[in-house]
Scaffold this motif. Structure first.
Motif, PDB file in Angstrom:
ATOM      1  N   GLN A  38       0.884  -1.121  -0.070  1.00 43.33           N
ATOM      2  CA  GLN A  38      -0.026  -0.016   0.096  1.00 43.33           C
ATOM      3  C   GLN A  38       0.760   1.301   0.087  1.00 43.33           C
ATOM      4  O   GLN A  38       1.552   1.488   0.973  1.00 43.33           O
ATOM      5  CB  GLN A  38      -0.891   0.030   1.164  1.00 43.33           C
ATOM      6  CG  GLN A  38      -1.745   1.076   1.216  1.00 43.33           C
ATOM      7  CD  GLN A  38      -3.142   0.872   2.257  1.00 43.33           C
ATOM      8  OE1 GLN A  38      -2.892   0.061   3.158  1.00 43.33           O
ATOM      9  NE2 GLN A  38      -4.203   1.489   2.179  1.00 43.33           N
ATOM     10  N   LYS A  42      -3.066   5.365  -1.780  1.00 44.43           N
ATOM     11  CA  LYS A  42      -3.504   4.394  -2.539  1.00 44.43           C
ATOM     12  C   LYS A  42      -4.389   3.202  -2.003  1.00 44.43           C
ATOM     13  O   LYS A  42      -3.816   2.973  -0.786  1.00 44.43           O
ATOM     14  CB  LYS A  42      -2.461   3.770  -3.546  1.00 44.43           C
ATOM     15  CG  LYS A  42      -1.914   5.008  -4.406  1.00 44.43           C
ATOM     16  CD  LYS A  42      -0.954   4.655  -5.665  1.00 44.43           C
ATOM     17  CE  LYS A  42      -0.424   5.670  -6.541  1.00 44.43           C
ATOM     18  NZ  LYS A  42       0.396   5.136  -7.586  1.00 44.43           N
ATOM     19  N   GLU A  43      -4.957   2.271  -2.711  1.00 45.67           N
ATOM     20  CA  GLU A  43      -5.362   1.193  -2.207  1.00 45.67           C
ATOM     21  C   GLU A  43      -4.107   0.154  -2.128  1.00 45.67           C
ATOM     22  O   GLU A  43      -3.435   0.098  -2.490  1.00 45.67           O
ATOM     23  CB  GLU A  43      -6.472   0.358  -3.318  1.00 45.67           C
ATOM     24  CG  GLU A  43      -7.631   1.313  -3.352  1.00 45.67           C
ATOM     25  CD  GLU A  43      -8.775   1.279  -2.381  1.00 45.67           C
ATOM     26  OE1 GLU A  43      -9.189   2.483  -1.992  1.00 45.67           O
ATOM     27  OE2 GLU A  43      -8.823   0.061  -1.554  1.00 45.67           O
ATOM     28  N   ARG A  44      -4.632  -0.671  -0.979  1.00 44.18           N
ATOM     29  CA  ARG A  44      -3.831  -1.976  -0.899  1.00 44.18           C
ATOM     30  C   ARG A  44      -3.976  -2.942  -2.204  1.00 44.18           C
ATOM     31  O   ARG A  44      -4.872  -3.318  -2.335  1.00 44.18           O
ATOM     32  CB  ARG A  44      -4.089  -2.703   0.455  1.00 44.18           C
ATOM     33  CG  ARG A  44      -3.057  -3.659   0.726  1.00 44.18           C
ATOM     34  CD  ARG A  44      -3.204  -4.166   2.163  1.00 44.18           C
ATOM     35  NE  ARG A  44      -3.271  -3.167   3.121  1.00 44.18           N
ATOM     36  CZ  ARG A  44      -3.237  -3.531   4.461  1.00 44.18           C
ATOM     37  NH1 ARG A  44      -3.491  -4.618   4.913  1.00 44.18           N
ATOM     38  NH2 ARG A  44      -3.362  -2.631   5.342  1.00 44.18           N
ATOM     39  N   GLU A  45      -2.919  -3.266  -2.740  1.00 42.51           N
ATOM     40  CA  GLU A  45      -2.534  -4.053  -3.936  1.00 42.51           C
ATOM     41  C   GLU A  45      -1.806  -5.256  -3.826  1.00 42.51           C
ATOM     42  O   GLU A  45      -1.172  -5.458  -3.129  1.00 42.51           O
ATOM     43  CB  GLU A  45      -2.374  -3.297  -5.023  1.00 42.51           C
ATOM     44  CG  GLU A  45      -0.664  -2.739  -5.136  1.00 42.51           C
ATOM     45  CD  GLU A  45      -0.213  -2.039  -6.237  1.00 42.51           C
ATOM     46  OE1 GLU A  45      -1.035  -1.979  -7.111  1.00 42.51           O
ATOM     47  OE2 GLU A  45       0.862  -1.876  -6.366  1.00 42.51           O
ATOM     48  N   GLU A  87       8.251   3.384  -8.016  1.00 41.77           N
ATOM     49  CA  GLU A  87       6.953   3.221  -7.769  1.00 41.77           C
ATOM     50  C   GLU A  87       6.774   1.845  -6.974  1.00 41.77           C
ATOM     51  O   GLU A  87       5.581   1.575  -6.865  1.00 41.77           O
ATOM     52  CB  GLU A  87       6.226   2.963  -9.285  1.00 41.77           C
ATOM     53  CG  GLU A  87       6.928   1.988 -10.216  1.00 41.77           C
ATOM     54  CD  GLU A  87       8.022   2.743 -11.232  1.00 41.77           C
ATOM     55  OE1 GLU A  87       8.436   3.694 -10.489  1.00 41.77           O
ATOM     56  OE2 GLU A  87       8.138   2.524 -12.512  1.00 41.77           O
ATOM     57  N   ALA A  90       6.216   1.636  -0.780  1.00 34.16           N
ATOM     58  CA  ALA A  90       4.967   1.263  -0.249  1.00 34.16           C
ATOM     59  C   ALA A  90       5.118   0.556   1.062  1.00 34.16           C
ATOM     60  O   ALA A  90       6.209   0.193   1.453  1.00 34.16           O
ATOM     61  CB  ALA A  90       4.157   0.276  -1.135  1.00 34.16           C
TER      62      ALA A  90
END
Length: 122
Positions: A38, A42-45, A87, A90
């Motif tokens: 995450q 942003k959403e947890r992916e 990128e 997280a």
């Protein structure tokens, strides 16, 4: 049940890190383990998952760069992250699922670790 994620840190773009997820309080060999991340805002992916038989599933964004493995004797899963990109920054969470179905979904997992921060500088 406890899942302890570790190994995060600060690394330059192109570098590598290895995350670990150590489990206790469950029969580890009977659980699939996944990693999610995450980023701020942003959403947890989903990132990657490994089944009880050792098969792995990767998000397209990490294919060819991240490798997931498990050591059932040590109740630990290892996420080797290479060629890191900014990128990829997280908080990374590991999670355990009693079923091997729908491992790309957060809802498939019963237990979650506390997360470890990965920061990739450009």
């Amino acid at each position: 049940v406890q899942l302890q994620a570790s190994g995060g840190g600060l690394v330059q773009a192109g570098g590598s890190l290895r995350l670990s997820c150590a489990a206790s309080g469950l029969t580890f060999s009977r659980y699939a383990v996944g990693w999610f991340r995450q980023a701020p805002g942003k959403e947890r992916e989903f990132v990657t998952a490994i089944t009880v038989s050792g098969g792995t599933f990767d998000a397209d964004s990490v294919k060819g760069r991240f490798t997931l493995s498990r050591d059932n004797d040590k109740n630990t899963v290892y996420l080797q992250m290479n060629a890191l990109k900014p990128e990829d920054t997280a908080v990374y969470y590991c999670a355990a699922a009693s079923s091997g179905l729908r491992l790309l979904l957060r809802s498939a997992y019963q237990y979650w670790g506390q997360g470890t921060l990965v920061t990739v500088s450009s």
